[in-house]
Structures are given as structure tokens and as C-alpha cells.
Design a protein around this motif. Structure first.
Motif, mmCIF file in Angstrom:
data_model
loop_
_atom_site.group_PDB
_atom_site.id
_atom_site.type_symbol
_atom_site.label_atom_id
_atom_site.label_comp_id
_atom_site.label_asym_id
_atom_site.label_seq_id
_atom_site.Cartn_x
_atom_site.Cartn_y
_atom_site.Cartn_z
ATOM 1 N N PRO A 146 -6.234 3.662 -8.119
ATOM 2 C CA PRO A 146 -6.684 2.870 -6.962
ATOM 3 C C PRO A 146 -5.443 2.434 -6.192
ATOM 4 C CG PRO A 146 -6.840 1.577 -8.977
ATOM 5 C CD PRO A 146 -6.366 2.924 -9.386
ATOM 6 N N ILE A 147 -5.073 3.270 -5.241
ATOM 7 C CA ILE A 147 -3.746 3.184 -4.682
ATOM 8 C C ILE A 147 -3.487 1.863 -3.964
ATOM 9 C CG2 ILE A 147 -4.043 4.238 -2.401
ATOM 10 C CD1 ILE A 147 -1.426 5.391 -4.886
ATOM 11 N N ALA A 148 -4.506 1.348 -3.276
ATOM 12 C CA ALA A 148 -4.305 0.112 -2.520
ATOM 13 C C ALA A 148 -3.975 -1.038 -3.471
ATOM 14 C CB ALA A 148 -5.548 -0.211 -1.713
ATOM 15 N N ARG A 149 -4.700 -1.070 -4.587
ATOM 16 C CA ARG A 149 -4.498 -2.158 -5.530
ATOM 17 C C ARG A 149 -3.102 -2.073 -6.166
ATOM 18 N NH1 ARG A 149 -8.813 -2.032 -9.946
ATOM 19 N NH2 ARG A 149 -7.419 -2.464 -11.673
ATOM 20 N N ILE A 150 -2.761 -0.855 -6.577
ATOM 21 C CA ILE A 150 -1.464 -0.664 -7.230
ATOM 22 C C ILE A 150 -0.333 -0.919 -6.230
ATOM 23 C CG2 ILE A 150 0.033 1.059 -8.282
ATOM 24 C CD1 ILE A 150 -2.049 -0.033 -10.177
ATOM 25 N N ALA A 151 -0.534 -0.447 -4.982
ATOM 26 C CA ALA A 151 0.501 -0.649 -3.965
ATOM 27 C C ALA A 151 0.706 -2.142 -3.720
ATOM 28 C CB ALA A 151 0.118 0.060 -2.675
ATOM 29 N N ALA A 152 -0.409 -2.877 -3.678
ATOM 30 C CA ALA A 152 -0.312 -4.315 -3.450
ATOM 31 C C ALA A 152 0.459 -4.985 -4.584
ATOM 32 C CB ALA A 152 -1.713 -4.905 -3.333
ATOM 33 N N GLN A 153 0.101 -4.572 -5.800
ATOM 34 C CA GLN A 153 0.786 -5.115 -6.975
ATOM 35 C C GLN A 153 2.275 -4.812 -6.916
ATOM 36 O OE1 GLN A 153 0.610 -6.845 -9.493
ATOM 37 N NE2 GLN A 153 -1.415 -6.925 -10.426
ATOM 38 N N PHE A 154 2.563 -3.570 -6.554
ATOM 39 C CA PHE A 154 3.949 -3.121 -6.522
ATOM 40 C C PHE A 154 4.762 -3.972 -5.543
ATOM 41 C CE2 PHE A 154 7.548 -0.468 -5.427
ATOM 42 C CZ PHE A 154 7.880 0.136 -6.623
ATOM 43 N N VAL A 155 4.199 -4.106 -4.334
ATOM 44 C CA VAL A 155 4.896 -4.876 -3.304
ATOM 45 C C VAL A 155 5.058 -6.327 -3.755
ATOM 46 C CG1 VAL A 155 4.711 -5.760 -0.959
ATOM 47 C CG2 VAL A 155 4.172 -3.362 -1.440
ATOM 48 N N LEU A 156 4.010 -6.833 -4.362
ATOM 49 C CA LEU A 156 4.070 -8.220 -4.832
ATOM 50 C C LEU A 156 5.185 -8.411 -5.856
ATOM 51 C CD1 LEU A 156 2.644 -10.995 -4.786
ATOM 52 C CD2 LEU A 156 1.351 -10.206 -6.777
ATOM 53 N N ARG A 157 5.242 -7.467 -6.773
ATOM 54 C CA ARG A 157 6.255 -7.578 -7.824
ATOM 55 C C ARG A 157 7.663 -7.498 -7.249
ATOM 56 N NH1 ARG A 157 4.606 -6.691 -13.610
ATOM 57 N NH2 ARG A 157 2.431 -7.349 -13.455
ATOM 58 N N ILE A 158 7.865 -6.531 -6.380
ATOM 59 C CA ILE A 158 9.252 -6.416 -5.922
ATOM 60 C C ILE A 158 9.597 -7.576 -5.000
ATOM 61 C CG2 ILE A 158 9.299 -3.904 -6.233
ATOM 62 C CD1 ILE A 158 9.288 -3.584 -3.247
#
Lengths: 250, 180, 180
Positions: free
Chosen positions: A48-60
Motif C-alpha cells: 500500500p504505497i501511499a501508507r508506506i510512503a507516508a510512514q517513510f516521510v514521517l520517519r525521515i
């Protein structure tokens, strides 16, 4: 879709304890991505790319990785895939090229490498737990060759020192004139016997500073007068004094 | 022990590094290959059966005497020897890639790892774990890296093929397919 | 072998220097002095009786496992161990002075040897043969050097007083600098 909502959720959540992570914990963006996929328990073939992308951006963002270009590049890539996913599919489903395919391939490749890392880590740990023979002295780099020393060598050195040792000097400071004429006489005497001499022939081992200075000045004076030539083949080599033709004629 | 086994023991004890079999053979030019193998067997068995604090290990194409791991903790606690530092995750990942795909260039490693690996390659090279083994085709003829005998030594491997084959690895990321 | 003897063997093997008895005791805090001595005996005897290429030696105030001298030639011939390096004459002379007159400062050494000894002192220190043992009186409180246990080890001496006394040498070393 709910993915946008998920983004808002994650963004507004106060960062849970697990979010406080060191950059050092991750060896790169793929590592972080895999960790997220594992944490979210999602299928790597259907991310689920949107969710993972959001997580990724949040983490970095949490990690304040502004300087880490590698992570930012991955974030951009994720966002692009997310955008591609949002595009309306004009053709039939079969003809659709999953924009995630390349990412999945890379993740699998990376995952495989991590498996090898596990194998190596175990092997390395096993080896680390056993010591090899250590040398003396212990060097961080390759072990230095041990010394070959014998007691007789040491004693011979003691003997050598005694031969050259001067009495411990008592520093009575006596003004002493530099004796250039005296030095010139000595040099002339030597050059009368030998065509070539060396600095160490003129200045005995352990000579006093005034003797050294007198000889040096005398030598320079004689060179100026053309009585001898002074040469040094290499830096720091013994200075050679060569009787000059003029001196020979005299 | 036989004289040859004693000689091997003395030589292996004196060396901080594994000694390749050929070099061990040079210790006694009159000993046959079979005699050498028998003496190595004898020495290893002696350490095992007789109960020693050390053991004979074959690694990196050679032989080495190592302490048994059960004593490591006590030795380290008494500060008589220290374990070498662990490799970083970045270094391990890069090594894993090179070990499996050698010869391998920097660009490919960066492509797979997703990060730049210049400094990691440099430090692996300085530690002697990898070396330049050739040059690739294409623009700039990139340097290609491979692992060294020290790599085997570091991981106590006899040969590279002691690592699991690529097709034996379970690329099992499909944890629980989750309905979306 | 007993567990303690095995532990001692592992530690002595792994250590870069001879280990003093007190440090060996740290390996197993529960072992008594007598047990430690017995285990050392056991290990040494095992090497001797069982016929090993190595032996247990007490030197430099500690214990060390060394290869037996009868194998040295074969090992050196096969060039397995690193070739021992020799000390330069300058280093040897400086070391001799320090051994006999320690603690000794740099100025005194330079006065006797007539040359500057900064780099020689540094290399002897790096080799672990000398160490700073105190500071002298007077201007700048100069560093004073003395020999180390490694020094004893290189010359296979138990104590410094195993060195011939200065007045036994062909030319007697002045024990003390003349008082001013």
C-alpha cells in the motif's frame, strides 16, 4: 480512499517510542523501507504505497535526515510511485504496468542480501568469540616482527657507551673565544697529508661547540681563499673537504 | 604426539595468522601429503580428546589454532585479550554483496543498497577484506571488487562455497499477505 | 586437563604478553592460589610429558607459552613467523643506559650518548621496552624512563638483577652521575 486519512493519522500522531530511532540503526533507505513493511505487516508484492510512503516521510522527518540524500531520493521515488498509482487506469487491468514492480524487485534483492548478512554475522560472531595467538607487542595493524636481542648485544652496547661517554659535564660557563686561526692550522695540517678529508676527521666525536664553530668558520675562510673545496654529496651527508689545486701549488 | 604433529603445533602456535597447507608442508620437506594430513588430524584430535583450551581450525585455506569460545568471556573479563570490533551493518551488507556477486563494481553495490558506499569500500579495503580484482566494461572502466583470503579468515570460512548458495536463500518476505 | 588448566591455556595463548600470576587469578575469582599453582603445574607438565611443540615458561614476572627451541629453525626456514627485527645500535645503547641507570631522563641520556635521542626513546617506548616511570626534579620536571616487563621478556630475564652488575662488566659503569 483511506490512504489519505492514514497519512493524516500518522502525521498527527505524537511519535510513539518506536519512532525515536537512530539513523545508525538503518543501513539505508531500503533497510528503513523493509522495516516499515515488516512493521505494517503488508505484502511486499502488494505494497500500500501511499501508507508506506507516508510512514517513510514521517520517519525521515523524525530523524531529521535533511542531509541524507539517499533517504530523500527514496522518498521522492515513493511519492512518484504513489502519484502513478493515483493516475486513472485507462486501459484494461492486464495491460497495467505496476509502478511498484521495480521497487519490489529492489526490495527482494535487498532482502536476499540481508539474509546473507545474517549468515555472515553469525559466522563473524563465532570467529570473534575465539582468540588467535597474539603477538608482542600487540599492534592494531599487522603484528610487528618481534625483536631479536641478546644479552651480549646489550652488554656490548653498555661497553660502547662507556668508551665514548664523557664525564657528566659540570656547566661552568667560561667565555671562550672561537679559535679560527687554530682551526685553520689543523685543517692545513690534515690537508697537507691527505688530498681529501671529511668533516668528521676534523671534528672529533663529542667536540665542544666552540671547536665545531671554529672549524666551520676556518673551513669557510679557507674555501674563500681557494685553499680547499667543500662539498656535500647529499643532504646530511658527511661534508667532504678537497684540497684545492691552489692549495697544492702553495 | 608424533614429531611432525609437534612441529606443526609449534609452527601454528607461533603464527598469528592461519598457515596454508603448502606452507605447513615446507616445515618438513620430507613429509608426504598424507603424513601431513595425518599429523594435522592427530593434532586436532589431541586438542579435542585430551581436553584443551584451544582447538585446531581450518579456515581461509589454511590452519589456525584458536581458543575455544567458552573461555572468551573470562579472558575478556580479565582484560587479557579483547575481541575485535564488529563490522558495521553497512560494511556487512557491502561484503555480502561482493561475496556473492564478485567481481562487482561500486555502482552495482550502490544500486542494490540504495546508499553511497565509497567510504565503506575504502574501509573494507583498508582492513584487507576486499580487493580490486579487475576493471569492468563501460564508461570509466569501473573498478571491480572481490573478497580476499582475510575475508574467509574473518568469518572462519574454509571456502567461499561454505556460504549458502543464492538459490538456497529464502527470500521470504511474504509474511502474512494482508487483505487491503 | 582440569577446567582451570584449560582456561589458563586459552588465556596464555590469546594474550600478547606474559601474564603475571595475579592477572591469571582474575580469570577465575573462585580459584584459590593453590589451585592456580596446581593448574599451572598441570599445564606445564602436560606439555612436557605428553610431548608438545610448545612449553610453559615463567619469565618477565609472568607466564607464557612458547614454542620449543628445537622447532625454531624449521619454522624460520619455512618463513612462517615474522622475521625478528634487530634494534639499531643507537636504540640498543639507549636501552642499555636505561637498564642500568633507571630511572633516567632524556637529558642525561643525551649527555652520555652525545646525540639527541628523542626518536630512539619514542621507538623503544612503542616497542614497549621502556616506559615513563616518574618525573625528575628540576626545571620542567623531566620524564624519567625505566625498563618494562617486556624488556625482561626479550632477554628472558626474571628480574633486573639478573643482569650482570655494572662492576662486573669489563669497564665499570659509573652508577651515579657526579654530584654537582
Amino acid at each position: 480512499m483511506t490512504e489519505t486519512a492514514a497519512y493524516v493519522d500518522y502525521a498527527t500522531d505524537a511519535a510513539p517510542a518506536a519512532f525515536v530511532i537512530e539513523l545508525a540503526e538503518f543501513s539505508g533507505p531500503l533497510d528503513l523501507l523493509l522495516t516499515l513493511i515488516r512493521e505494517e505487516q503488508v505484502d511486499i508484492y502488494d505494497i500500500p504505497i501511499a501508507r508506506i510512503a507516508a510512514q517513510f516521510v514521517l520517519r525521515i522527518r523524525t530523524l531529521q535526515l535533511n542531509e541524507a540524500a539517499d533517504y530523500l531520493e527514496m522518498a521522492a521515488r515513493l511519492l512518484r510511485i504513489k502519484a502513478q498509482m493515483l493516475l486513472p487506469r485507462t486501459d484494461g487491468e492486464e495491460a497495467w504496468d505496476d509502478p511498484r514492480a521495480e521497487l519490489v524487485r529492489r526490495l527482494l534483492e535487498y532482502q536476499q542480501m540481508r539474509e546473507v548478512v545474517d549468515v555472515l554475522e553469525r559466522a563473524g560472531e563465532d570467529r570473534r568469540n575465539r582468540f588467535a595467538r597474539a603477538y608482542i607487542p600487540q599492534a592494531p595493524a599487522p603484528p610487528e616482527a618481534p625483536l631479536a636481542l641478546s644479552l651480549s648485544e646489550l652488554l656490548a652496547a653498555v661497553d660502547r657507551i662507556l668508551r665514548i661517554a664523557r664525564d657528566p659535564a659540570i656547566h661552568d660557563v667560561i667565555p671562550r673565544a672561537i679559535d679560527v686561526p687554530g682551526a685553520i692550522t689543523i685543517i692545513r695540517e690534515l690537508l697537507a697529508i691527505r688530498a681529501r678529508a671529511r668533516w668528521t676527521d676534523l671534528v672529533p666525536y663529542g667536540a665542544e661547540p666552540w671547536q665545531v664553530l671554529s672549524t666551520l668558520l676556518g673551513l669557510l675562510e679557507m674555501a674563500k681563499l681557494g685553499e680547499c673545496r667543500v662539498a656535500q654529496p647529499r643532504p646530511f651527508a658527511n661534508v667532504e673537504i678537497i684540497r684545492d689545486a691552489a692549495g697544492e701549488a702553495a | 604426539m608424533t614429531p611432525l604433529a609437534k612441529l606443526l603445533e609449534a609452527a601454528l602456535f607461533a603464527s598469528a595468522r592461519p598457515i596454508p597447507t603448502e606452507e605447513l608442508a615446507a616445515l618438513d620437506p620430507e613429509a608426504s601429503k598424507a603424513a601431513l594430513a595425518a599429523a594435522l588430524d592427530e593434532l586436532g584430535e589431541h586438542y579435542d580428546v585430551d581436553g584443551h583450551g584451544v582447538e585446531l581450525v581450518e579456515l581461509g585455506g589454511g590452519w589456525q589454532i584458536l581458543t575455544r569460545s567458552e573461555y572468551t568471556e573470562a579472558i575478556e573479563r580479565a582484560q587479557l585479550a579483547a575481541r575485535p570490533a564488529r563490522l558495521s551493518a553497512a560494511a556487512l551488507e557491502t561484503l555480502a554483496l561482493i561475496a556473492y556477486r564478485q567481481p562487482l563494481g561500486r555502482a552495482e553495490i550502490e544500486e542494490i543498497r540504495g546508499v553511497s558506499v565509497g567510504s565503506v569500500l575504502k574501509s573494507l579495503h583498508e582492513r584487507g577484506l576486499i580487493d580490486v580484482v579487475g576493471r569492468g566494461e563501460g564508461m570509466g572502466r569501473p573498478l571491480l571488487y572481490g573478497t580476499t583470503p582475510i575475508f574467509l579468515e574473518y568469518f572462519a570460512l574454509r571456502h567461499l562455497d561454505e556460504l549458502p548458495r543464492a538459490d538456497e536463500l529464502a527470500v521470504a518476505l511474504r509474511a502474512e499477505p494482508r487483505a487491503i
